[in-house]
Design an enzyme around this catalytic site. Structure first.
Site, mmCIF file in Angstrom:
data_model
loop_
_atom_site.group_PDB
_atom_site.id
_atom_site.type_symbol
_atom_site.label_atom_id
_atom_site.label_comp_id
_atom_site.label_asym_id
_atom_site.label_seq_id
_atom_site.Cartn_x
_atom_site.Cartn_y
_atom_site.Cartn_z
ATOM 1 N N THR A 1 13.662 -0.134 6.938
ATOM 2 C CA THR A 1 14.464 1.154 6.083
ATOM 3 C C THR A 1 15.515 0.535 5.374
ATOM 4 O O THR A 1 15.949 -0.696 5.671
ATOM 5 C CB THR A 1 14.831 2.359 6.984
ATOM 6 N N ARG B 1 -0.074 -2.957 -5.249
ATOM 7 C CA ARG B 1 0.813 -4.151 -4.533
ATOM 8 C C ARG B 1 0.759 -4.089 -3.196
ATOM 9 O O ARG B 1 0.709 -5.212 -2.402
ATOM 10 C CB ARG B 1 2.223 -4.149 -5.122
ATOM 11 N N THR C 1 3.645 0.390 13.173
ATOM 12 C CA THR C 1 4.525 1.639 13.349
ATOM 13 C C THR C 1 3.573 2.858 13.981
ATOM 14 O O THR C 1 2.332 2.882 13.880
ATOM 15 C CB THR C 1 4.863 2.266 11.867
ATOM 16 N N TRP D 1 0.951 5.802 9.589
ATOM 17 C CA TRP D 1 1.236 5.102 8.216
ATOM 18 C C TRP D 1 0.802 3.726 7.789
ATOM 19 O O TRP D 1 1.282 2.774 7.284
ATOM 20 C CB TRP D 1 2.969 5.142 7.975
ATOM 21 N N ARG E 1 7.842 -8.434 3.304
ATOM 22 C CA ARG E 1 8.973 -7.935 2.506
ATOM 23 C C ARG E 1 9.344 -8.988 1.375
ATOM 24 O O ARG E 1 9.661 -8.423 0.446
ATOM 25 C CB ARG E 1 9.964 -8.054 3.632
ATOM 26 N N GLU F 1 8.572 -1.100 5.863
ATOM 27 C CA GLU F 1 8.981 -2.587 6.078
ATOM 28 C C GLU F 1 10.112 -2.860 6.398
ATOM 29 O O GLU F 1 10.691 -3.794 5.738
ATOM 30 C CB GLU F 1 8.025 -3.556 5.340
#
Length: 388
Positions: free
Chosen positions: A369, A94, A136, A166, A247, A367
């Site tokens: 915390t 995903r 990031t 990341w 998100r 995306e």
């Protein structure tokens, strides 16, 4: 006699879907069952992910950029259902689709020039090219405004320097959307991954998202033409709007991981014999199963409701935070409870539980915390910003 209840859809969310949405969901589910589930345990154990082959297949299925107007043009709920089915396979799968569709493609579609769109969107949609998204940094996670990556003008060109961390798809990508500070504020850049000075070393020894490519992006005096900058946005609104799009997919996706864990626990409880009875016959086990079913169905209904809001143009970032915070939390709790029902067997790759559980430990963090989404909701409730 009424039809028996579906344990995996206890409140019949299926009845809320259109025929087209059901067909798209079923196509994704069948593809995952046939092509992902027979292989994902080995990918996870070996820390591998066949990105190129899967990109082509996903492109042929029409799953890349499917939510974007004039590209896929399908509704938010249809897109969410696909994300759910993909994450029922694995969070890494995903993530692969989400980064290409909701981060790289969305950024170019929303903020790119006609030339950037023409060059990259068809290739990304077909799976011929793979994209990643560089925001990031090693010292800049929840506070992206403190990023150190910088793009400086040199005549008509840009010179890009910095490091991103990341980054899903990093080393297998053909194009990176990189966000950098400039003398005029934060800008996004379309960076070909074969540009001199650009490298993407992989991050190894991961204990989560092992069936996924995670990389560092290093830009060492990368020279870009003046038209490499995304012309349609400046400031943090650009990357944050992309993250909001991604998100939304997570809200659906984690319910796929939760469903896979719940289904495995339900089947196991009915088959596992202790004290001459299946453990599903014990009250404590039934309570665990009932609690998991409630949270799975509530989370899926929340995702559906937010999807309809998105289609109506009413979805706000705070709504997305509600969905991301709630559904990642309950998915992780379902995975942990499922592991307990499986006992020691739950830690092996014979069952999907531990794989999903470790993946979800990353998903609840990336995306946005858990803490950041909590504070977004807190600000919505009180009108007071508590980030700093």
């Amino acid at each position: 006699m009424a039809d028996p209840l579906n344990p995996l859809d206890l409140i019949d969310v299926n009845a809320l879907l259109s025929d087209e949405e059901r067909q798209i969901r079923d196509l994704a589910r069948e593809w995952v069952v046939d092509n992902v589930l027979p292989n994902v345990e080995d990918w996870y154990e070996r820390g591998e992910f066949p990105a190129r082959a899967l990109a082509k297949e996903l492109g042929q299925l029409g799953f890349l950029g499917m939510q974007l107007p004039d590209i896929g043009g399908l509704g938010a709920v249809a897109y969410g259902l696909v994300e759910l089915e993909l994450e029922a396979g694995d969070s890494g799968l995903r993530s692969f689709v989400s980064v290409t569709s909701a981060l790289a493609m969305f950024a170019i579609h929303a903020f790119g020039s006609d030339e950037q769109k023409a060059e990259w969107l068809p290739r990304l949609q077909s799976g011929e090219a793979i994209g990643c998204f560089g925001l990031t940094e090693p010292d800049s996670g929840s506070d992206p405004g403190s990023m150190r990556t910088f793009a400086k003008r040199d005549g008509e060109d840009w010179i890009l320097n910095g490091t991103k961390m990341w980054i899903t798809n990093g080393s297998v990508s053909d194009v990176a959307i990189v966000w950098a500070n400039t003398d005029d504020g934060i800008r996004g850049f379309v960076v070909p991954c074969d540009a001199p000075g650009f490298s993407a070393p992989d991050i190894h020894k991961k204990l989560s998202l092992r069936a996924s490519v995670t990389s560092e992006l290093v830009m060492d005096d990368v020279r870009l033409p003046g038209n490499a900058a995304l012309p349609g946005v400046q400031g943090l609104r650009g990357p944050l709007s992309c993250l909001n799009e991604a998100r939304y997919g997570i809200i659906w996706g984690v319910m796929g991981a939760a469903r896979a864990c719940f289904e495995s626990a339900l089947n196991y409880a009915k088959e596992r014999i202790q004290f001459d009875r299946p453990i599903a016959s014990f009250q404590l086990t039934q309570k665990k199963l009932a609690d998991m079913a409630l949270e799975l169905n509530k989370g899926t209904l929340l995702a559906y409701h937010l999807g309809r809001m998105k289609e109506q143009g009413r979805l706000r970032p705070q709504h997305v935070s509600v969905g991301k915070l709630n559904n990642t939390r309950v998915a992780l709790e379902i995975a942990r409870t499922s592991r307990g029902i499986h006992g020691a067997n739950g830690i092996t790759l014979e069952y999907p539980i531990m794989r999903h559980m470790t993946n979800l430990e990353s998903v609840i963090t990336y995306e946005g915390t858990e803490e950041i989404h909590t504070l977004v909701i807190g600000e919505a409730l009180t009108g007071i910003r508590a980030y700093t």
